[in-house]
Design an enzyme around this catalytic site. Structure first.
Site, PDB file in Angstrom:
ATOM      1  N   GLU A   1      -3.947   1.819  -2.815  1.00 28.09           N
ATOM      2  CA  GLU A   1      -4.044   3.262  -2.531  1.00 28.09           C
ATOM      3  C   GLU A   1      -3.133   4.076  -3.465  1.00 28.09           C
ATOM      4  OE1 GLU A   1      -5.397   5.394   1.189  1.00 28.09           O
ATOM      5  OE2 GLU A   1      -4.128   3.813   2.035  1.00 28.09           O
TER       6      GLU A   1
ATOM      7  N   ASP B   1       2.665   4.732   5.034  1.00 23.35           N
ATOM      8  CA  ASP B   1       2.531   4.170   6.386  1.00 23.35           C
ATOM      9  C   ASP B   1       2.552   2.644   6.359  1.00 23.35           C
ATOM     10  OD1 ASP B   1       0.119   4.389   5.029  1.00 23.35           O
ATOM     11  OD2 ASP B   1      -1.057   5.014   6.760  1.00 23.35           O
ATOM     12  N   HIS B   2       2.554   2.056   5.161  1.00 23.00           N
ATOM     13  CA  HIS B   2       2.685   0.605   4.986  1.00 23.00           C
ATOM     14  C   HIS B   2       4.055   0.289   4.388  1.00 23.00           C
ATOM     15  CE1 HIS B   2      -1.770  -0.343   5.220  1.00 23.00           C
ATOM     16  NE2 HIS B   2      -1.788   0.959   5.035  1.00 23.00           N
TER      17      HIS B   2
ATOM     18  N   ASP C   1      -3.942  -4.869   0.937  1.00 26.39           N
ATOM     19  CA  ASP C   1      -4.226  -4.287   2.248  1.00 26.39           C
ATOM     20  C   ASP C   1      -5.631  -4.725   2.639  1.00 26.39           C
ATOM     21  OD1 ASP C   1      -4.791  -2.769   4.456  1.00 26.39           O
ATOM     22  OD2 ASP C   1      -4.445  -0.828   3.503  1.00 26.39           O
TER      23      ASP C   1
ATOM     24  N   ASP D   1      -1.539  -6.237   6.008  1.00 32.17           N
ATOM     25  CA  ASP D   1      -1.299  -6.484   4.588  1.00 32.17           C
ATOM     26  C   ASP D   1      -0.942  -7.961   4.422  1.00 32.17           C
ATOM     27  OD1 ASP D   1      -1.027  -3.504   3.411  1.00 32.17           O
ATOM     28  OD2 ASP D   1      -0.097  -3.622   5.397  1.00 32.17           O
TER      29      ASP D   1
ATOM     30  N   ASN E   1      -6.829  -4.471   5.748  1.00 27.01           N
ATOM     31  CA  ASN E   1      -7.308  -3.681   6.886  1.00 27.01           C
ATOM     32  C   ASN E   1      -7.897  -4.565   7.987  1.00 27.01           C
ATOM     33  OD1 ASN E   1      -6.843  -0.791   6.781  1.00 27.01           O
ATOM     34  ND2 ASN E   1      -8.013  -0.805   4.876  1.00 27.01           N
TER      35      ASN E   1
ATOM     36  N   ASN F   1       0.875  -1.171   0.000  1.00 26.10           N
ATOM     37  CA  ASN F   1       0.000   0.000   0.000  1.00 26.10           C
ATOM     38  C   ASN F   1       0.915   1.224   0.000  1.00 26.10           C
ATOM     39  OD1 ASN F   1      -1.424   2.316   0.959  1.00 26.10           O
ATOM     40  ND2 ASN F   1      -3.022   1.014   1.805  1.00 26.10           N
TER      41      ASN F   1
END
Length: 257
Positions: free
Chosen positions: A34, A249-250, A149, A220, A151, A7
């Site tokens: 994303e 952030d991933h 991802d 992930d 989530n 991501n």
């Protein structure tokens, strides 16, 4: 073969990081989430210059998924069929290898916002329709890899502070139940098979020095059918890109098989 999922939290911002990572890691397949780009903005020329094919299902500002591949991509599917949804969260394609066809599915599961929100119900509904579609895909394509991802942190070991997060999104019982229903189709959480007790994360919040303090979650995932799971030789999380300037952030999750 090496496959990775990442991501990138805006491909426009991080195309340089993606190019550098591809050059260094040389994956056969890289699945992105994303991207936050319309299809017309996707950097096909930059990807082609690296020797890869690419397909993209994107939209402005939000969501967006892509498959970058050394193999040509066939039988392309955008979004979940028979599920009305303007959000671009799924792209799938088939690759032909020396060992046969493999179906590649890239997903960006909704975040859910909070367990008392409409977005949480949308997440559960999305997962239900995704699972029904995936069940049929697995009939047509016995060898399949689903990555992205999700989530969802499937177990407490995948969350830095399970007690503090209890009953929140990413770890709620209904989300974990939905994840397990996907696994029950005949898939394996590849990282957890190879690393049954390893505590590692793929996402860290930008706030509160999350990465430096290792306040992360493993959300992930790369899910594989039994044939590919049995042939997997390595499953790792590469933290290095998270140390970059202006990182996502991933960070990438990788399997080799």
């Amino acid at each position: 073969m090496k496959l990775a999922t990442w991501n990138v939290n805006s491909l426009t911002v991080r195309i340089g990081q993606v190019e550098d990572w591809i050059k260094k890691s040389q994956p056969d397949l890289l699945l992105l989430q994303e991207t936050k780009q319309e299809n017309i903005k996707f950097p096909h020329e930059a990807i082609s210059a690296l020797g890869y094919h690419a397909i993209h299902n994107g939209q402005k500002t939000y969501n967006g998924v892509a498959i970058i591949s050394k193999y040509e991509l066939f039988d392309i599917q955008n979004n979940i069929p028979d599920f009305e949804d303007e959000q671009k969260r799924l792209i799938a394609a088939t690759i032909n290898t020396d060992y046969g066809k493999i179906r590649i599915v890239c997903v960006y599961v909704p975040n859910g916002q909070s367990v008392d929100s409409e977005k949480y119900h949308y997440k559960l509904d999305w997962l239900k329709h995704f699972t029904l579609w995936l069940k049929n895909e697995m009939v047509s394509f016995p060898d399949i890899i689903i990555a992205g991802d999700f989530n969802i942190a499937p177990q407490d070991i995948d969350c830095h502070d399970p007690e503090a997060w209890k009953n929140n999104i990413l770890v709620s019982p209904k989300e974990r139940e939905a994840f397990q229903k996907i696994i029950d189709l005949g898939l394996s959480d590849n990282f957890r098979v190879i690393n049954p007790s390893e505590i590692q994360y793929s996402w860290w919040d930008y706030r509160m020095a999350g990465f430096r303090r290792n306040l992360g979650m493993r959300i992930d995932h790369i899910l594989t059918n039994k044939n590919i799971t049995d042939k997997t030789t390595n499953s790792v999380i590469d933290k290095e890109p998270r140390k970059s300037e202006r990182p996502s952030d991933h960070t990438p999750v990788i399997i080799e098989f």
